[in-house]
Design a protein around this motif. Structure first.
Motif, PDB file in Angstrom:
ATOM      1  N   ARG A  42       0.831  -1.206   0.000  1.00 21.75           N
ATOM      2  CA  ARG A  42       0.000   0.000   0.000  1.00 21.75           C
ATOM      3  C   ARG A  42       0.870   1.264   0.000  1.00 21.75           C
ATOM      4  O   ARG A  42       0.548   2.259  -0.659  1.00 21.75           O
ATOM      5  CB  ARG A  42      -0.943  -0.010   1.203  1.00 21.75           C
ATOM      6  N   VAL A 119      -9.187   0.628  -2.509  1.00 25.16           N
ATOM      7  CA  VAL A 119      -8.065  -0.299  -2.684  1.00 25.16           C
ATOM      8  C   VAL A 119      -8.662  -1.684  -2.872  1.00 25.16           C
ATOM      9  O   VAL A 119      -9.402  -2.167  -2.014  1.00 25.16           O
ATOM     10  CB  VAL A 119      -7.112  -0.274  -1.480  1.00 25.16           C
ATOM     11  N   SER A 128      -5.121   0.564  -6.349  1.00 23.91           N
ATOM     12  CA  SER A 128      -5.740   1.684  -5.628  1.00 23.91           C
ATOM     13  C   SER A 128      -6.148   2.756  -6.639  1.00 23.91           C
ATOM     14  O   SER A 128      -5.485   2.949  -7.668  1.00 23.91           O
ATOM     15  CB  SER A 128      -4.766   2.281  -4.606  1.00 23.91           C
TER      16      SER A 128
END
Length: 378
Positions: A42, A119, A128
């Protein structure tokens, strides 16, 4: 192996505790690594999205697809770095879409659109979406990264845990059983030593382990108990030996006196009184010894208890003295009794023994022709 033994049960509980600990640690390590890798992915997506945003901010208002593609490929290089980048306009116009990655980990044509500020994780990709406003217009930036490396790492860790945890549990269980067995060896030595104890071998003592724990305290307590038991047994043996010796003498005297009486055809009344007095004296000694033996047996059995009551001491003393008057007269002694009523609270049998002892000593040590006075004063 005895499954009901203390060693087995302690080893089993130890193995169960270790198993639960290993499983929890393994699960925690797996989940922690999974969360760490997801967090890294992420973070990577956020950095790549920021790079694309910087590229869009640097573009003029008359943006073209070719200039945007050249800028993104120069700054981000999605195909080389195995990344996915797609930039769409506000009206759904596709401005840029990256090609196939160099490792072939995913198909960019099969990637579905992602909503803004979302996401999404697919089977082989983490994507994302981000809304961004640039001088040239509004855009939806979609950035993705392959999850194949993360899945491979987690798979290898899972295989390692599946193989390693059972092996560790088996080793821990075997080691725990060995340690428990070794820790309980002193108890086995105590048991073997205790089996050798008997009334003929009361000097034997249990081994004392200098460990400072409960086993040392148990050994010391048992040895102290054995010492007290030995003293009690030796005291009982000495008393029984002394009592046997004391009993033999009056019985021999009584037997001799009775045999002498049976062999003599004619005896004067004085001789008969003397012989009877001698027999009574020895019977009194026997009674005293038997009373002592009875008291000892009651003490050993835990049955001795006080039986106090109120009685007339004068009457008890007068009765006892009358019973022993014949013994005094046989020795040529005069026994005078002067009593008045005197109520006391106590154990009559014990007090009678005291009176008998006092009168017996007086009769034994008073010269012939003397006078023995017994008085009870209030």
């Amino acid at each position: 192996m005895n499954i009901h033994s203390l060693e087995f049960r302690l080893g089993a509980w130890y193995a169960l505790l270790i198993s639960v600990t290993f499983i929890c640690v393994g699960a925690g390590a797996f989940l922690g690594l999974q969360e760490y890798l997801h967090s890294n992915l992420r973070d990577t997506l956020r950095r790549r999205a920021t790079q694309v945003e910087q590229v869009l901010m640097a573009q003029p208002r008359n943006l073209t697809r070719e200039s945007l593609a050249r800028a993104i490929e120069a700054r981000v290089a999605p195909e080389v770095n195995n990344r996915f980048v797609r930039v769409s306009g506000g009206s759904g116009i596709l401005w840029y879409a990256s090609g196939a990655p160099s490792d072939g980990s995913f198909d960019p044509q099969a990637v579905r659109p992602v909503a803004a500020e979302a996401v999404v994780e697919t089977a082989d990709l983490l994507i994302s979406g981000t809304d961004f406003h640039a001088p040239s217009g509004d855009y939806l930036i979609e950035v993705g990264v392959s999850t194949q490396a993360m899945q491979d790492a987690l798979e290898h860790l899972l295989i390692l845990l599946i193989v390693l945890i059972p092996a560790l549990i088996v080793c821990a269980a075997a080691g725990g059983y060995f340690l428990v067995n070794r820790a309980l060896r002193p108890v086995d030595r105590l048991s073997r030593t205790a089996e050798q104890l008997s009334l003929q071998n009361l000097t034997l003592r249990l081994p004392v382990l200098q460990s400072g724990d409960a086993l040392e305290r148990l050994s010391l307590a048992l040895n102290n108990m054995l010492a007290r038991l030995r003293d009690s047994v030796l005291t009982s043996r000495r008393f029984l030996a002394d009592a046997s010796h004391e009993l033999r003498t009056p019985l021999t005297i009584i037997k001799g006196e009775l045999q002498e009486v049976s062999r003599t055809e004619t005896l004067t009344s004085g001789e008969v009184r003397e012989r009877v007095g001698s027999v009574l004296e020895e019977v009194d000694r026997l009674e005293h010894l038997v009373s002592g033996l009875l008291a000892l047996s009651r003490l050993d059995a835990g049955e001795a208890r006080r039986e106090w009551r109120v009685f007339d001491l004068a009457a008890l003393a007068r009765t006892t003295a009358e019973q022993m008057r014949l013994m005094a007269e046989d020795r040529g002694l005069t026994l005078e009794i002067d009593t008045t009523t005197a109520s006391v609270c106590g154990e009559a049998a014990r007090i009678k023994q005291v009176i008998v002892n006092l009168l017996g000593n007086a009769i034994r040590f008073t010269p012939p022709g003397g006078t023995i006075s017994l008085r009870v004063l209030t």
